[in-house]
Design an enzyme around this catalytic site. Structure first.
Site, PDB file in Angstrom:
ATOM      1  N   TYR A 194      24.916 -17.146  30.642  1.00  0.00           N
ATOM      2  CA  TYR A 194      25.547 -17.384  29.340  1.00  0.00           C
ATOM      3  C   TYR A 194      25.641 -16.086  28.544  1.00  0.00           C
ATOM      4  O   TYR A 194      26.625 -15.845  27.834  1.00  0.00           O
ATOM      5  CB  TYR A 194      24.773 -18.450  28.545  1.00  0.00           C
ATOM      6  CG  TYR A 194      24.919 -19.824  29.141  1.00  0.00           C
ATOM      7  CD1 TYR A 194      26.050 -20.584  28.885  1.00  0.00           C
ATOM      8  CD2 TYR A 194      23.955 -20.348  29.981  1.00  0.00           C
ATOM      9  CE1 TYR A 194      26.202 -21.845  29.448  1.00  0.00           C
ATOM     10  CE2 TYR A 194      24.096 -21.603  30.549  1.00  0.00           C
ATOM     11  CZ  TYR A 194      25.223 -22.349  30.274  1.00  0.00           C
ATOM     12  OH  TYR A 194      25.382 -23.587  30.841  1.00  0.00           O
ATOM     13  N   LYS A 201      28.465 -24.269  37.026  1.00  0.00           N
ATOM     14  CA  LYS A 201      28.093 -22.863  37.043  1.00  0.00           C
ATOM     15  C   LYS A 201      26.651 -22.703  37.494  1.00  0.00           C
ATOM     16  O   LYS A 201      25.887 -23.651  37.318  1.00  0.00           O
ATOM     17  CB  LYS A 201      28.286 -22.193  35.678  1.00  0.00           C
ATOM     18  CG  LYS A 201      27.673 -22.917  34.461  1.00  0.00           C
ATOM     19  CD  LYS A 201      26.210 -23.275  34.415  1.00  0.00           C
ATOM     20  CE  LYS A 201      25.190 -22.193  34.515  1.00  0.00           C
ATOM     21  NZ  LYS A 201      23.784 -22.743  34.469  1.00  0.00           N
TER      22      LYS A 201
HETATM   23  P1  NAD Z   1      18.628 -31.334  38.706  1.00  0.00           P
HETATM   24  O1  NAD Z   1      17.448 -30.832  39.453  1.00  0.00           O
HETATM   25  O2  NAD Z   1      18.396 -32.110  37.478  1.00  0.00           O
HETATM   26  O3  NAD Z   1      19.547 -32.206  39.667  1.00  0.00           O
HETATM   27  C1  NAD Z   1      19.895 -31.769  40.964  1.00  0.00           C
HETATM   28  C2  NAD Z   1      20.417 -32.952  41.758  1.00  0.00           C
HETATM   29  O4  NAD Z   1      20.773 -32.505  43.053  1.00  0.00           O
HETATM   30  C3  NAD Z   1      19.410 -34.081  41.941  1.00  0.00           C
HETATM   31  O5  NAD Z   1      20.064 -35.320  41.844  1.00  0.00           O
HETATM   32  C4  NAD Z   1      18.917 -33.886  43.352  1.00  0.00           C
HETATM   33  O6  NAD Z   1      18.470 -35.077  43.944  1.00  0.00           O
HETATM   34  C5  NAD Z   1      20.186 -33.402  44.007  1.00  0.00           C
HETATM   35  N1  NAD Z   1      19.980 -32.678  45.254  1.00  0.00           N
HETATM   36  C6  NAD Z   1      20.652 -32.879  46.384  1.00  0.00           C
HETATM   37  N2  NAD Z   1      20.205 -32.063  47.333  1.00  0.00           N
HETATM   38  C7  NAD Z   1      19.212 -31.347  46.809  1.00  0.00           C
HETATM   39  C8  NAD Z   1      18.350 -30.363  47.326  1.00  0.00           C
HETATM   40  N3  NAD Z   1      18.455 -29.947  48.571  1.00  0.00           N
HETATM   41  N4  NAD Z   1      17.413 -29.853  46.517  1.00  0.00           N
HETATM   42  C9  NAD Z   1      17.331 -30.246  45.232  1.00  0.00           C
HETATM   43  N5  NAD Z   1      18.134 -31.177  44.675  1.00  0.00           N
HETATM   44  C10 NAD Z   1      19.056 -31.734  45.479  1.00  0.00           C
HETATM   45  O7  NAD Z   1      19.533 -30.058  38.414  1.00  0.00           O
HETATM   46  P2  NAD Z   1      20.606 -29.900  37.261  1.00  0.00           P
HETATM   47  O8  NAD Z   1      19.957 -29.316  36.065  1.00  0.00           O
HETATM   48  O9  NAD Z   1      21.371 -31.163  37.110  1.00  0.00           O
HETATM   49  O10 NAD Z   1      21.544 -28.756  37.868  1.00  0.00           O
HETATM   50  C11 NAD Z   1      22.556 -29.032  38.825  1.00  0.00           C
HETATM   51  C12 NAD Z   1      23.678 -28.001  38.690  1.00  0.00           C
HETATM   52  O11 NAD Z   1      24.211 -28.088  37.381  1.00  0.00           O
HETATM   53  C13 NAD Z   1      23.235 -26.547  38.871  1.00  0.00           C
HETATM   54  O12 NAD Z   1      24.253 -25.831  39.498  1.00  0.00           O
HETATM   55  C14 NAD Z   1      23.056 -26.047  37.450  1.00  0.00           C
HETATM   56  O13 NAD Z   1      23.248 -24.661  37.330  1.00  0.00           O
HETATM   57  C15 NAD Z   1      24.148 -26.824  36.738  1.00  0.00           C
HETATM   58  N6  NAD Z   1      23.813 -27.028  35.305  1.00  0.00           N
HETATM   59  C16 NAD Z   1      24.730 -26.693  34.393  1.00  0.00           C
HETATM   60  C17 NAD Z   1      24.461 -26.860  33.055  1.00  0.00           C
HETATM   61  C18 NAD Z   1      25.475 -26.493  32.028  1.00  0.00           C
HETATM   62  O14 NAD Z   1      25.135 -26.492  30.847  1.00  0.00           O
HETATM   63  N7  NAD Z   1      26.710 -26.224  32.411  1.00  0.00           N
HETATM   64  C19 NAD Z   1      23.226 -27.390  32.666  1.00  0.00           C
HETATM   65  C20 NAD Z   1      22.311 -27.751  33.642  1.00  0.00           C
HETATM   66  C21 NAD Z   1      22.619 -27.573  34.980  1.00  0.00           C
END
Ligand code: NAD
Length: 400
Positions: free
Chosen positions: A249, A161
């Protein structure tokens, strides 16, 4: 009763259809399939969370093999442990732009080297029978493009999401799912979390009478950052900011607790000047949503709030339900007050939400069962967020 609940859910999922895109949201999204920036914007590896000390046991018979796309904080911290704990899904491959990180993560999960893919050779997963599904954990602005690629490779998709940054992108994702004849699920974990499930049940059963008001906030103070180091403040990857990431949320809770879609809404945004965190995104958004029953939701979300909140407070005609934290990974607290008497409810362990969500997805893939949080629900929510932004941009109430 069951029939009614299912019909109502179907109704709620489908009735986002009349909402139109907010111009700036459509414009900022990577609707035309943006290429991945050469360098990912975010925290450097290895600041991503714990890897297991030893690989998980072999998957159960019939478990669905999943390739995780992007090895960031949520993927490593929650998604992979959830797949390891699931009875119906397991980690079968990783997709990453960082070979060093991918090799370490794969080794920790006991994956062979040929189960490591990069964004460049992603299409080759089509010929890998170990992979039946793909879990997209990329920054939001990249969800649509990689979901479409996964369907083109003939795989089912679980997408984090928010589903995407524009309704146009969501529609493309749903069309790709239909064309491929494969499942599409959105990672709305609260639908599998015991406290939120109990809250839904209590509201359906009228435990506090008809709902008058929902006061809900998801906010915190984001540390110093800027567009070159954090995708969450980059409009093309994060949309308007806190609403898509965290306020969603609150929005979801308003819908699943009232069991209704709003008939009107009014919203306002804030964007402090000369703050590198908020060069491209809003810092704060507030919205008031009115539902057909007369229930009103006051929603607040911010990356610039001195006090952290993860809260849902429901006021009914005969009592209240207070949840804080309401939608966290863990540590939920819930108090039901009726006739002046309060009781703390502990309906289960919030930690089960991640593996249960994977189980639900695996069952849908294997047995064709209905997905509780399908692409249509993600689209519905993105349409609502578009209406919220339009209201804020035009400074007026939007009737839906
Ligand atoms: P993060 O920044 O920790 O990780 C992002 C990942 O994407 C990294 O591995 C990064 O290297 C990679 N990536 C690839 N191409 C990229 C680019 N062009 N720019 C930036 N990063 C790039 O982010 P996250 O917190 O893991 O979030 C990722 C997804 O998960 C989002 O859609 C976020 O909304 C979702 N999320 C959901 C929850 C939940 O509770 N359901 C919690 C956190 C994140």
């Amino acid at each position: 009763m069951m029939h009614f609940i299912q019909s109502r859910r179907h109704f709620m999922v489908m009735t986002g259809a009349g909402l139109a895109a907010a111009p700036w949201v459509a414009g900022c999204a990577t609707a035309e399939g943006a290429a991945l920036p050469a360098k990912a914007i975010g925290r450097p590896w290895p600041d991503w969370g714990e890897l297991p000390d030893s690989p998980p046991p072999a998957p159960k018979e019939g478990s669905v093999g999943v390739a995780v796309v992007a090895l960031g904080g949520y993927a490593i911290g929650k998604v992979m442990p959830a797949l390891a704990a699931s009875d119906r899904c397991h980690l079968a491959a990783v997709v990453s732009g960082n070979p060093d990180k991918a090799a370490k993560v794969a080794a920790a999960y006991g994956l062979p080297e040929d189960a490591i893919y990069s964004y460049d050779n992603f299409d080759q997963i089509a010929g890998d029978d170990r992979i039946e599904a793909v879990y997209i954990v990329l920054p939001t602005g990249l969800h649509a493009e990689w979901t479409e690629k996964a369907f083109a490779a003939g795989k089912h998709v679980m997408c984090e999401k928010p589903m995407a940054l524009s309704s146009e992108e969501c529609e493309r994702m749903i069309a790709a799912s239909e064309a491929a004849g494969k499942k599409l699920m959105i990672g709305y974990r609260c639908h599998f979390e015991p406290f939120n499930l109990r809250a839904m049940e209590l509201m359906r059963d009228g435990a506090i009478g008809p709902i008058r008001m929902i006061d809900t906030a998801h906010q915190y103070m984001m540390g110093p950052t800027n567009v070159s180091e954090n995708w969450r403040v980059v409009r093309a990857l994060a949309g308007g900011g806190p609403l898509e990431d965290y306020g969603l949320y609150s929005l979801q809770a308003a819908l699943y607790l009232t069991g209704e879609m709003p008939v009107s809404l009014k919203a306002a945004t804030k964007k402090p000047a000369n703050d590198p965190r908020f060069e491209q995104i809003f810092s704060t958004l507030t919205a008031e949503l009115t539902f057909p029953s007369g229930a009103v939701t006051q929603l607040a979300t911010s990356y610039n709030a001195p006090d952290s909140k993860n809260m849902i407070h429901v006021e009914g005609e005969t009592g209240t339900l207070h949840m804080s934290p309401a939608t966290s990974y863990d540590g939920q607290k819930m108090t039901l007050t009726r006739n002046g008497v309060s009781e703390d409810l502990v309906p289960g362990d919030p930690n089960v939400q991640f593996a249960r969500m994977c189980d639900h997805f695996g069952q849908a893939v294997r047995e064709g069962t209905t997905i509780l949080t399908p692409g249509e629900m993600g689209l519905r929510d993105v349409r609502l967020m578009e209406a919220i932004y339009r209201s804020a941009a035009e400074g007026r109430e939007i009737r839906l």
